[in-house]
Design an enzyme around this catalytic site. Structure first.
Site: not given
Ligand code: EPZ
Length: 418
Positions: A22-23, A117, A305
């Site tokens: 999915k991701n 989410c 995840d």
């Molecule tokens: C991706 O989300 C996945 N979603 C998430 O999967 C997954 O949990 C996550 O990566 C971590 O592996 C998709 O790929 C669609 P991040 P994403 O940016 O990209 C902070 C699932 O269950 N952050 O890696 O949104 C953020 O708040 C879903 O399949 C900033 O601070 O996650 C978090 O604490 C849930 N500023 C951390 O980084 C930003 O600009 C990691 O977030 C971006 C993120």
């Protein structure tokens, strides 16, 4: 409203095949906007997020059609006549990848702020930092991210936070920029690599994906390609836990064992048996399972995840476990539901304490999010009596055919309309 009814007690046995990741595909489909010619994306999971992204493309004027349930053909050479539609974009977080793709190819993008989410704040400041470093002007007006640039110039971008979304989005935006872009402190997830490999398959020049430093040489034009998504490491991990949860014996096929390393090692630490063989893993075990400590980290660490699924298994282990969620601020909302089964867990901020018990009974629960939701099913598989799971749209976003896949392994689960 649709619900799952799960009757606990059946051991899961047999084989299950994993769908596309999915991701990865939620990045691959927006990335096709960048291509200059027709793209065919194969091994797509047939899930709600994929259907929504295809609908967004069609609404923009980029024709996309399913050749079969798992294959999408995108006429990427078509210039979009409008921006991604607000109400569709709001449905899934990954819509933000259209910003990087549209900015790269058309030097402008207007995309609503993401949904998805809700684990506390999920800012996109690192995405915006990357776009601005490439020379774009970015403002947020009325809930819409508006990005534009006369031209995009390669730059060195250091990510303050390891972010999957920001890494993929900035990689998309840099693909056609003039000169070299280096993303430092990049996310290393397999789905980041998958998007980079797709971009290279249409003529991009990206090196280092999968490491914490990705180098992108901008190119002026891109073609089309046929590309198959990698298998879903989190779906695979979920079925690994399901096997352990029911003290079953399940062979999970169509996986890349290397992507499962952290999950495999933590399950083995609990006393669950995991045997790797080429593109499958066999998982079997019997209680009592050992209580262990888990800390989620960006890849190759233990994936956030898989945190709800693992904690759910630990709630049936012998002894106390500590689960630290170091990626998101608030990813324990599902615990309020888990407790309804009789689980003995509590969370303070980013740390949960689990006191294992096997005295669990089925309950009426709801899905708080995608992974917390699937964990309700996992707990129901191992609880005495009947479990009724509502708000199952969350689960349908990320798990293809979960009822038939689980029933194929011997689970007593049905989807009802209530
Ligand atoms: C991706 O989300 C996945 N979603 C998430 O999967 C997954 O949990 C996550 O990566 C971590 O592996 C998709 O790929 C669609 P991040 P994403 O940016 O990209 C902070 C699932 O269950 N952050 O890696 O949104 C953020 O708040 C879903 O399949 C900033 O601070 O996650 C978090 O604490 C849930 N500023 C951390 O980084 C930003 O600009 C990691 O977030 C971006 C993120």
């Amino acid at each position: 409203m649709e619900k799952f009814i799960v009757k606990g007690g059946n051991r899961l046995e047999g084989e299950v095949s994993i769908s596309g990741a999915k991701n990865a595909v939620v990045g691959l489909i927006p990335a096709t906007v960048l291509a200059g010619d027709t793209c065919i994306i194969e091994n797509l999971p047939h899930i709600a997020d994929v259907l929504h992204l295809s609908e967004i493309l069609n609404n923009m004027g980029i024709k996309s059609e399913f050749i079969d349930k798992h294959t999408l053909k995108v006429e990427s050479g078509m210039k979009p006549h409008s921006d991604p539609q607000y109400d569709l974009v709001n449905k899934i977080r990954a819509s933000y990848y259209f910003i990087g793709a549209l900015l790269a190819k058309y030097k402008r993008a207007e995309v609503a702020l993401p949904g998805g989410c809700n684990f506390g704040g999920r800012p996109i400041d690192q995405h915006i930092k990357g776009f601005e470093a490439l020379g774009a002007k970015v403002v947020i007006e009325h809930g819409v991210v508006k990005a534009s640039a006369d031209k995009l110039i390669g730059a060195n971008i250091y990510m303050d936070v390891v972010s999957v979304g920001a890494t993929i989005n900035v990689m998309l935006a840099a693909t056609m920029a003039e000169g070299t872009t280096v993303i430092e402190n990049a996310a290393r997830e397999p789905h980041v690599v998958d998007v980079a490999n797709f971009l290279n398959s249409i003529g991009a020049n990206i090196k280092g994906a999968g490491t914490d430093e990705i180098k992108i040489e901008g190119v002026s034009e891109l073609g089309g390609s046929t590309y198959a998504a990698i298998p879903d490491q989190i779906e695979a991990g979920t079925y690994m836990v399901a096997a352990a949860m029911t003290e079953g014996d399940v062979t999970i096929k169509n996986v890349i064992p290397k992507h499962l390393e952290s999950i495999t090692s933590k399950l083995r630490e609990m006393g669950v048996s995991v045997e790797e063989a080429g593109d499958s893993v066999r998982v079997y075990g019997e209680r009592p399972y050992k209580a262990i400590n888990v800390k989620t980290l960006p890849y190759p660490g233990f994936p956030t995840d898989m945190q709800p699924q693992m904690l759910t298994l630990l709630s049936t282990a012998e002894g106390n476990s500590i689960v630290r969620e170091s990626v998101f601020d608030n990813r324990f909302q599902y615990l309020t539901e888990l407790i309804r089964f009789g689980a003995n867990v509590s969370a303070e901020g980013k740390v949960a304490v689990v006191n294992g018990t096997t005295d669990l009974t089925g309950a009426e629960v709801k899905c708080t999010d995608l992974r917390g939701g699937v964990s309700m099913i996992l707990m129901g598989l191992n609880s005495k009596g009947e479990t009724k799971v509502s708000d199952i749209r969350h689960v349908d976003r990320g798990y293809e055919n979960i009822v038939s896949k689980l029933r194929g392994l011997g689970a007593d689960i049905t989807r009802i309309e209530e």
